[in-house]
Structure formats: structure tokens, C-alpha cells
Design an enzyme around this catalytic site. Structure first.
Site, PDB file in Angstrom:
ATOM      1  N   THR A 183       0.618  -0.917   0.114  1.00  0.00           N
ATOM      2  CA  THR A 183       0.026  -0.112  -0.256  1.00  0.00           C
ATOM      3  C   THR A 183       0.693   1.189  -0.185  1.00  0.00           C
ATOM      4  O   THR A 183       0.315   2.009  -0.402  1.00  0.00           O
ATOM      5  CB  THR A 183      -1.124  -0.266   0.821  1.00  0.00           C
ATOM      6  OG1 THR A 183      -1.571  -1.587   1.461  1.00  0.00           O
ATOM      7  CG2 THR A 183      -2.209   0.951   1.200  1.00  0.00           C
ATOM      8  N   GLU A 209       9.241  -6.386  -3.819  1.00  0.00           N
ATOM      9  CA  GLU A 209       8.118  -7.199  -3.137  1.00  0.00           C
ATOM     10  C   GLU A 209       8.621  -9.193  -3.861  1.00  0.00           C
ATOM     11  O   GLU A 209       9.118  -9.487  -4.115  1.00  0.00           O
ATOM     12  CB  GLU A 209       7.368  -6.994  -4.225  1.00  0.00           C
ATOM     13  CG  GLU A 209       5.793  -6.916  -3.611  1.00  0.00           C
ATOM     14  CD  GLU A 209       5.229  -7.469  -2.998  1.00  0.00           C
ATOM     15  OE1 GLU A 209       5.361  -6.462  -1.933  1.00  0.00           O
ATOM     16  OE2 GLU A 209       5.390  -8.786  -2.099  1.00  0.00           O
ATOM     17  N   ALA A 210       8.482  -9.411  -2.562  1.00  0.00           N
ATOM     18  CA  ALA A 210       8.106 -11.010  -1.820  1.00  0.00           C
ATOM     19  C   ALA A 210       7.143 -11.295  -3.012  1.00  0.00           C
ATOM     20  O   ALA A 210       6.936 -12.468  -3.973  1.00  0.00           O
ATOM     21  CB  ALA A 210       7.720 -11.401  -0.595  1.00  0.00           C
ATOM     22  N   HIS A 216      -5.948  -4.616  11.398  1.00  0.00           N
ATOM     23  CA  HIS A 216      -5.271  -3.381  11.352  1.00  0.00           C
ATOM     24  C   HIS A 216      -3.779  -3.242  12.219  1.00  0.00           C
ATOM     25  O   HIS A 216      -3.782  -1.683  12.867  1.00  0.00           O
ATOM     26  CB  HIS A 216      -6.403  -2.522  11.721  1.00  0.00           C
ATOM     27  CG  HIS A 216      -7.408  -1.870  11.173  1.00  0.00           C
ATOM     28  ND1 HIS A 216      -8.238  -1.429  11.371  1.00  0.00           N
ATOM     29  CD2 HIS A 216      -7.693  -2.154  10.249  1.00  0.00           C
ATOM     30  CE1 HIS A 216      -9.377  -1.501  10.397  1.00  0.00           C
ATOM     31  NE2 HIS A 216      -8.677  -1.957   9.330  1.00  0.00           N
ATOM     32  N   ALA A 235       2.372   1.831   7.959  1.00  0.00           N
ATOM     33  CA  ALA A 235       1.364   1.929   9.359  1.00  0.00           C
ATOM     34  C   ALA A 235       2.522   1.371  10.356  1.00  0.00           C
ATOM     35  O   ALA A 235       1.819   1.589  11.574  1.00  0.00           O
ATOM     36  CB  ALA A 235       0.249   0.809   8.985  1.00  0.00           C
ATOM     37  N   GLN A 238      -6.374   1.922   5.803  1.00  0.00           N
ATOM     38  CA  GLN A 238      -5.593   1.713   3.747  1.00  0.00           C
ATOM     39  C   GLN A 238      -5.402   3.839   4.012  1.00  0.00           C
ATOM     40  O   GLN A 238      -4.727   3.886   3.047  1.00  0.00           O
ATOM     41  CB  GLN A 238      -6.467   1.371   3.301  1.00  0.00           C
ATOM     42  CG  GLN A 238      -7.607   2.195   2.629  1.00  0.00           C
ATOM     43  CD  GLN A 238      -8.281   1.004   1.911  1.00  0.00           C
ATOM     44  OE1 GLN A 238      -6.903   0.898   1.127  1.00  0.00           O
ATOM     45  NE2 GLN A 238      -9.519   0.540   1.768  1.00  0.00           N
TER      46      GLN A 238
HETATM   47  C1  LIG Z   1      -8.035  -8.818   5.287  1.00  0.00           C
HETATM   48  C2  LIG Z   1      -7.404  -7.203   5.467  1.00  0.00           C
HETATM   49  C3  LIG Z   1      -8.673  -6.519   4.735  1.00  0.00           C
HETATM   50  C4  LIG Z   1      -8.715  -5.476   5.501  1.00  0.00           C
HETATM   51  N1  LIG Z   1      -9.622  -4.318   5.567  1.00  0.00           N
HETATM   52  C5  LIG Z   1      -9.368  -2.831   4.871  1.00  0.00           C
HETATM   53  C6  LIG Z   1     -10.351  -2.158   5.352  1.00  0.00           C
HETATM   54  O1  LIG Z   1     -11.026  -2.471   4.720  1.00  0.00           O
HETATM   55  N2  LIG Z   1      -9.931  -1.017   4.612  1.00  0.00           N
HETATM   56  C7  LIG Z   1      -9.247  -0.360   5.330  1.00  0.00           C
HETATM   57  O2  LIG Z   1      -8.516   0.649   5.498  1.00  0.00           O
HETATM   58  N3  LIG Z   1      -8.229  -1.268   5.690  1.00  0.00           N
HETATM   59  C8  LIG Z   1      -7.756  -2.517   5.631  1.00  0.00           C
HETATM   60  N4  LIG Z   1      -7.056  -3.041   6.365  1.00  0.00           N
HETATM   61  C9  LIG Z   1      -6.070  -2.026   6.248  1.00  0.00           C
HETATM   62  C10 LIG Z   1      -5.171  -1.986   5.535  1.00  0.00           C
HETATM   63  O3  LIG Z   1      -5.315  -2.145   3.748  1.00  0.00           O
HETATM   64  C11 LIG Z   1      -3.579  -2.320   6.141  1.00  0.00           C
HETATM   65  O4  LIG Z   1      -3.097  -1.117   6.689  1.00  0.00           O
HETATM   66  C12 LIG Z   1      -2.685  -1.529   4.999  1.00  0.00           C
HETATM   67  O5  LIG Z   1      -3.081  -1.980   3.157  1.00  0.00           O
HETATM   68  C13 LIG Z   1      -1.645  -2.232   5.524  1.00  0.00           C
HETATM   69  O6  LIG Z   1       0.146  -0.697   4.686  1.00  0.00           O
HETATM   70  P1  LIG Z   1       1.020  -1.173   5.008  1.00  0.00           P
HETATM   71  O7  LIG Z   1       2.002  -0.267   3.473  1.00  0.00           O
HETATM   72  O8  LIG Z   1       1.085  -0.720   5.543  1.00  0.00           O
HETATM   73  O9  LIG Z   1       1.809  -2.629   3.880  1.00  0.00           O
HETATM   74  P2  LIG Z   1       0.938  -3.489   3.361  1.00  0.00           P
HETATM   75  O10 LIG Z   1       0.216  -2.750   2.711  1.00  0.00           O
HETATM   76  O11 LIG Z   1       0.219  -4.791   4.084  1.00  0.00           O
HETATM   77  O12 LIG Z   1       2.191  -3.303   2.369  1.00  0.00           O
HETATM   78  C14 LIG Z   1       3.699  -4.937   2.873  1.00  0.00           C
HETATM   79  C15 LIG Z   1       3.621  -4.990   1.772  1.00  0.00           C
HETATM   80  O13 LIG Z   1       5.392  -5.604   1.959  1.00  0.00           O
HETATM   81  C16 LIG Z   1       5.841  -6.840   1.965  1.00  0.00           C
HETATM   82  N5  LIG Z   1       7.231  -7.425   1.843  1.00  0.00           N
HETATM   83  C17 LIG Z   1       7.096  -8.175   3.359  1.00  0.00           C
HETATM   84  N6  LIG Z   1       7.737  -8.343   3.375  1.00  0.00           N
HETATM   85  C18 LIG Z   1       8.928  -8.311   2.742  1.00  0.00           C
HETATM   86  C19 LIG Z   1      10.059  -8.696   2.250  1.00  0.00           C
HETATM   87  N7  LIG Z   1      10.944  -9.376   3.769  1.00  0.00           N
HETATM   88  N8  LIG Z   1      10.818  -8.433   1.055  1.00  0.00           N
HETATM   89  C20 LIG Z   1       9.702  -8.238   0.039  1.00  0.00           C
HETATM   90  N9  LIG Z   1       8.517  -7.248   0.162  1.00  0.00           N
HETATM   91  C21 LIG Z   1       7.960  -7.931   1.669  1.00  0.00           C
HETATM   92  C22 LIG Z   1       4.373  -7.600   1.531  1.00  0.00           C
HETATM   93  O14 LIG Z   1       4.549  -8.509   0.863  1.00  0.00           O
HETATM   94  C23 LIG Z   1       3.446  -6.366   1.048  1.00  0.00           C
HETATM   95  O15 LIG Z   1       3.429  -6.537  -0.772  1.00  0.00           O
HETATM   96  C24 LIG Z   1      -7.232  -4.596   5.818  1.00  0.00           C
HETATM   97  C25 LIG Z   1      -5.842  -5.812   6.045  1.00  0.00           C
HETATM   98  C26 LIG Z   1      -6.400  -7.190   5.770  1.00  0.00           C
HETATM   99  C27 LIG Z   1      -5.241  -7.290   5.724  1.00  0.00           C
END
Ligand SMILES: Cc1cc2nc3c(=O)[nH]c(=O)nc-3n(C[C@H](O)[C@H](O)[C@H](O)COP(=O)(O)OP(=O)(O)OC[C@H]3O[C@@H](n4cnc5c(N)ncnc54)[C@H](O)[C@@H]3O)c2cc1C
Length: 584
Positions: free
Chosen positions: A23, A44-45, A519, A552, A564
Site C-alpha cells: 500500500t 516485493e516478496a 489493522h 503503518a 488504508q
Molecule cells: C484482510 C484485510 C482486510 C482489511 N480491510 C481493510 C478495510 O476494509 N479498509 C482499510 O482501510 N483497511 C483495511 N485493512 C488494513 C489495510 O489494508 C492495511 O493496514 C494497509 O494496507 C497496510 O499498508 P502497509 O503499506 O503498511 O502494508 P502492506 O500493504 O501490507 O504492504 C507490505 C508489503 O510488503 C511486502 N513484504 C513483506 N515482507 C517483505 C520482504 N521480506 N521482502 C519484500 N517484500 C516484503 C508484502 O508482501 C506487502 O506487499 C485490511 C487488511 C487486511 C489484511
């Protein structure tokens, strides 16, 4: 897949390396490469999300869970949940969790961001973050087949992430009845929740485009940027660790080690400016620890060389948790039949993509946010409350068009195959309980230890019991308003109207049935270091040059909304700070 059309930029080093194309990662990559000059590598993994075609269909959101684009972690056994272990889903693909989430879009209370600021983060108050919320989103007004829904156009700009209302939501009498029935617990219907007042009920916008398809960071930011020659995105390339250089007592992040695809070789790549961690609240602290940044004892036990001791890495895990009561209803207002037999999706895709077909809407539909009365906040610890409770919502009520959560439990006795259900749900959105993320070895192939600690703070228990009682009040009102429940007692099948009456019984029911809202936040918090921080207010990791965190995990206090929206805001603001720092 579009990923393979990305133009190859074959440099061995880049200005910035972003770890995690999720995200935040893809949003940041798109902003940093806007000038056509700054070189960015995203590792990206996972692969592209469209390897699971259903990810685009909002109504298939739960079907995507457990698929190849989900990490599907398992938590440690939770004493506060009677020893249960929860599945902890996380997006494992370009787009990350925005490609598998429930699509709800929210921002949270202005007072929450003002609290972030008071905790030591000048520049993060509501007035300063609002432009970044706007900059990340475009609102598509509901089309004619959609019942009119209010929204304030001035709160959205021409940003990459598409927002709109689902036609199915608006056509669903149950969803509308639910929003109205929240007035029984003094949660009024409001026209907009994204302008800083996060108390009230409405049907929230979803991250869907004008064709009602999911708008993840892959569909939005990545699609804008993918053909830029200065951006390189490598899928299926898990990062093993950050390369740290020690020089005269100074520590600098100079690159990362990753496994390449399809070769499977272990490769190093260097960043001339910064390594940026965007692996999310679970895996960013995991990777920091695997790289030698974290709690000394944990690193020693895992056999990892300590480069930088910081006890705060992986601590401060804050999350939302929820529980439901299940109602038997008329099939016309439920997604149950779709979820019973998902092969219908293949057989009759066209039918499900009809304007009012259920695939247009996720199972979580409408929402109401309650600021609970002061006497519920029992002030067990006045100091904690004063500093941690801004003027914000404590409980989110939501309406799901299925029997949910569908987990093994003595309480979930009745889930009959041919019956249609909806669930009335309450989630804690200002929890005081805190958990942690840790590593169990020095290897990326061992999943992280996730310890949620839900409901361990007594005040969370008091708020949860209050919320459960309110669910039954809402149900009585809902049954009268929608005229859609089946059987006696307003259709309540779980836990059943004669059961779970006392506070103790309610808490026990919650321990047996509560699950996560996914979350996870705060595990590398933006706070002064002596107050639990891992990054400063410009998201730079304390004690290491050239290392930032943008995801996050930096939230110092979890927003009282879905996550998100705040993640995109952080990525947008980080992009400006990074450009500023490097005069880009
Ligand atoms: C099932 C579910 C439902 C949800 N519903 C909602 C909703 O309705 N509304 C809302 O606002 N939020 C919702 N959320 C929460 C929201 O989607 C997340 O909080 C937000 O997307 C997190 O963003 P981020 O960038 O922190 O992490 P992420 O989007 O999780 O990104 C992390 C990325 O890092 C990658 N990664 C991890 N380890 C490695 C590595 N060693 N090497 C390379 N890449 C790696 C992962 O594969 C992933 O692509 C939901 C989450 C989930 C899982």
C-alpha cells in the site's frame, strides 16, 4: 502481467530502495519517480495481485484470503482469547494489503492526528495531514443506478486512489436500516466522516473505481508510474536483510540482500540515498530485527548480531478487534448464497457483475462510530487515559451481509448451509491493549511471532461489554426497520437471545469469538525514542543513517478508522519530506 512490461533499469545501485511494494511502498515509489530522474527500486516478496482474478471484485474480498496473494500468518496462542490462535492475513503481492482488504476507506478523527502531534511529532496535526489525505484520493460521485449518497467534494482531490459508493450497498434495505437503527444508541446519521469528525453513522466510501472495481495501490499508483524508466519493480524478490555499514561508530544503511526471481540467487543491491522500509506493521519490524536492529535479548536469543539496540522495535502493536451477533434474514439481503457456493462466480460471472449484483459490494457494508459515554471509560489509569485518549470514536459498529466470523467455537453452533445471515458487529477502534511482533530465529523463512494481547487492558473489556449490549439494542431497532429478519427474537441465532446476559458471560463470549480487523499498527512508532520510538517525525530510524520507515508501523497511536486511508496519507507526506531532505 503489466509487471513484466516494466522497463528494465539495470543499474546496480539506485537512489532509493523501497522494501515492500504494498500500500505505502507503491504510493511512495510513484511519487518519488515523478521527476523522471530519481531512480527507485521496489523489491516485493509477492507477485502481481491479478494472479488471483477475484481480487478485483469487491464482493470476493473474503475469497482472496488464504490465496497465494495472502501471507496468512498465524498468531501466537492468545491467553486473552482463551488460548485461540488467529489467522493474521496480510497482502503478499504488489498492492500489499490494499489488494486483499475490505475496501472501506476512512481517515479518523482530527483529534487523533492532533494527538500524534502532541506526542512529539510537529507537522502531523490534522491541518497538516488533511492535504495528503486529499492528494491521494479522487471521489467518483455515485452513478445514476446508485441511490444518492452525500459526500463533501472538497475533501477529495484528483488523487490516484479511486473512491465511490457501491450500488449494491445503496440498494440494500438491510444496510440502510442498519445505519438508521444506530440512532437507538445515540449514533446519529451523518453526511461525511472524512472531514475530521469521525463520530456518526453512514455508508462509507469504498476504494473502488467508477466501474466498481477494486482500486488498490497497484491499480492506482503503480499503474500511473509503471512505464517510467527510472522506476524498477521486482516482484517475487523477498528482501532478507538490510545491509548496514559501521564506520567510526556511525551506522548507515547502504543496501539490501534479496533473493532474485526466477534465479533464486542471493543478491546485494545498493542505495545511494536511502533504504525505505514499507513491508508493513508485521514485517518491517521483523526485517529490522533480522538486520540487527531491535531488542538486544531477542536478537541474542535468535543468534542475530546486534548492530543497534532499540527495545522499542516490534513493541506498541495496536490493532482493532471485533465480535458479532448473527441474524437469520431473508436471502435477498444476504451474501450467504454467494459465499456458500463460490463456483457461482465462474458459472454466472455476468450475473454477479450486474449493477446491483452482490459482487459489486464487499461483505462489510455500513458503519457507525460511537464515542462512548465517560462513565464507560472507567478511568482505571487516569494518566494513561489523559494522554492516550483524544476526543475520538471508541467503537465502530458494522453490518456484514454474511455469517461472520465463521470460526470454530462453542458459541457458533448454528450455521446452516441453506440459511441466509447477516451479522451485526462491534469493533474497538481506540484500544489501550498493546501487543508485539518479534522474530523466532535469524531466518526470514520463519514467520514472525505475532502477539496481539487483545482485551488485556481492563478498560478495553469495559468498552467491549458496553458495545455488545449496544448490538442487541441496535438489533431490535434493525429488525423493526428492515422487516427482513426470520424467526423469533429478531432473528438472533448467535449467541441466542437467552444466552450471554451478564457482563462475565459477555466477556467470555468475546474471548471465544473475537477476531482481528487486520489493522496492525505502531510497531516502529514515530515517537521520541525515550517514549517508545523507532523513527523520528521525519520517519528516519533512530541511530541509522539512510534508513526510513514508511508504512503503518510508524503510527504512534492507531487511528479510529480503517487503515488504508492513513497509510496513503503517510506515504504522500513521506514523499514530500524525502524530496525536501534531498532537494529533489
Ligand atoms: C484482510 C484485510 C482486510 C482489511 N480491510 C481493510 C478495510 O476494509 N479498509 C482499510 O482501510 N483497511 C483495511 N485493512 C488494513 C489495510 O489494508 C492495511 O493496514 C494497509 O494496507 C497496510 O499498508 P502497509 O503499506 O503498511 O502494508 P502492506 O500493504 O501490507 O504492504 C507490505 C508489503 O510488503 C511486502 N513484504 C513483506 N515482507 C517483505 C520482504 N521480506 N521482502 C519484500 N517484500 C516484503 C508484502 O508482501 C506487502 O506487499 C485490511 C487488511 C487486511 C489484511
Amino acid at each position: 502481467s503489466p509487471v513484466h512490461h516494466t522497463r528494465r533499469y539495470d543499474a546496480q545501485s539506485y537512489d532509493f530502495i523501497i522494501v515492500g511494494g504494498g500500500t505505502a511502498g507503491l504510493a511512495l515509489a510513484a511519487r518519488l519517480t515523478e521527476d523522471g530522474k530519481t531512480t527507485v527500486l521496489v523489491l516485493e516478496a509477492g507477485g502481481p495481485p491479478d494472479q488471483v482474478a477475484a481480487y478485483k471484485a469487491p464482493g470476493a474480498d473474503l475469497q482472496v484470503l488464504g490465496s497465494p496473494i495472502d501471507w496468512a500468518f498465524t498468531t501466537l496462542p492468545q491467553e486473552s482469547l482463551n488460548g485461540r490462535q488467529l489467522v493474521y492475513n496480510r497482502g503478499r503481492c504488489l498492492g500489499g494489503s490494499s489488494a486483499i482488504n475490505g475496501l472501506t476507506y476512512g481517515r479518523g478523527s482530527s483529534s487523533l492526528y492532533n494527538l500524534w502531534e502532541t506526542l512529539g511529532n510537529s507537522g502531523w496535526g490534522w491541518d497538516e495531514v488533511l492535504p495528503y489525505f486529499k492528494r491521494s484520493t479522487t471521489f467518483f460521485p455515485p452513478r445514476e443506478e446508485v441511490a444518492q449518497q452525500e459526500f463533501d467534494a472538497s475533501l477529495y482531490d484528483q488523487g490516484p486512489v479511486a473512491l465511490s459508493y457501491s450500488p449494491y450497498v445503496n440498494g440494500t434495505p438491510g444496510s440502510i436500516a442498519f445505519v438508521e437503527s444506530l440512532s437507538a444508541i445515540q449514533v446519529p446519521t451523518v453526511q461525511e466522516l472524512n472531514g475530521g469528525n469521525n463520530v456518526g453513522a453512514k455508508q462509507e466510501p469504498l476504494t473502488i473505481d467508477d466501474k466498481y472495481r477494486r482500486s488498490s495501490s497497484y491499480d492506482s499508483y503503480y499503474m500511473l508510474a509503471k512505464d517510467r524508466p527510472n522506476l524498477r519493480v521486482l516482484p517475487f524478490s523477498p528482501v532478507q536483510q538490510i545491509i548496514l555499514q559501521e564506520d567510526a561508530g556511525n551506522l548507515t544503511a547502504i543496501g539490501v540482500v534479496y533473493i532474485d526471481h526466477p534465479g533464486g540467487r542471493t543478491l546485494n543491491v545498493t542505495a545511494t540515498k536511502e533504504v525505505i522500509m514499507s513491508a508493513g506493521s508485521i514485517q518491517t519490524p521483523q526485517l529490522l530485527m533480522l538486520s540487527g536492529i531491535g531488542p538486544t535479548e531477542t536478537l541474542n536469543e535468535a543468534g542475530i548480531k546486534v548492530y543497534l539496540a532499540n527495545e522499542n522495535v516490534g513493541q506498541n502493536l495496536q490493532d482493532h478487534t471485533y465480535f458479532s451477533i448473527n441474524i437469520e434474514v431473508d436471502p435477498s439481503i444476504s451474501h450467504s448464497s454467494l459465499y456458500r457456493d463460490f463456483s457461482k462466480l465462474q458459472q454466472a460471472e455476468q450475473e454477479y457483475w450486474e449493477p446491483k449484483g452482490p459482487l459489486r459490494a464487499p461483505v462489510g457494508l455500513s458503519y457507525g462510530f460511537e464515542k462512548v459515554p465517560a462513565d464507560v471509560l472507567i478511568s482505571l489509569n487516569a494518566t494513561t487515559l489523559a494522554s492516550e485518549r483524544p476526543n475520538q470514536a471508541h467503537i465502530e459498529y458494522y453490518y456484514e451481509t454474511i455469517y461472520y466470523p465463521n470460526i470454530p467455537s462453542p458459541y457458533y453452533l448454528r450455521h446452516e448451509y441453506n440459511t441466509s445471515y447477516v451479522s451485526l458487529t462491534a469493533g474497538l477502534v481506540a484500544p489501550l491493549s498493546k501487543g508485539s511482533v518479534s522474530v523466532r530465529s535469524n531466518s526470514l523463512s520463519d514467520p514472525p511471532d505475532i502477539d496481539l494481547q487483545y482485551y488485556t487492558h481492563p478498560e478495553d473489556q469495559a468498552v467491549a461489554v458496553h458495545a455488545f449490549k449496544n448490538l442487541r439494542r441496535v438489533l431490535a431497532e434493525f429488525a423493526a426497520a428492515c422487516n427482513c429478519t426470520v424467526g423469533a427474537n429478531h432473528g438472533e441465532v448467535n449467541p441466542g437471545p437467552d444466552k450471554v446476559r451478564t457482563d462475565e458471560q459477555i466477556m467470555e463470549y468475546i474471548r471465544e469469538t473475537a477476531v482481528t480487523v487486520w489493522h496492525a499498527s505502531g510497531t516502529c512508532a514515530m515517537l521520541p525514542r525515550e517514549k517508545g520510538g523507532v523513527v523520528d517525525k521525519r520517519l528516519r530510524v533512530y541511530g541509522v543513517e539512510g534508513l526510513r520507515i514508511v508504512d503503518a508501523s510508524v503510527f504512534p497511536v492507531i487511528p479510529d478508522q480503517h487503515k488504508q486511508g492513513p497509510v496513503y496519507m503517510v506515504a504522500e507526506k513521506a514523499a514530500d519530506m524525502i524530496k525536501d531532505d534531498w532537494r529533489l
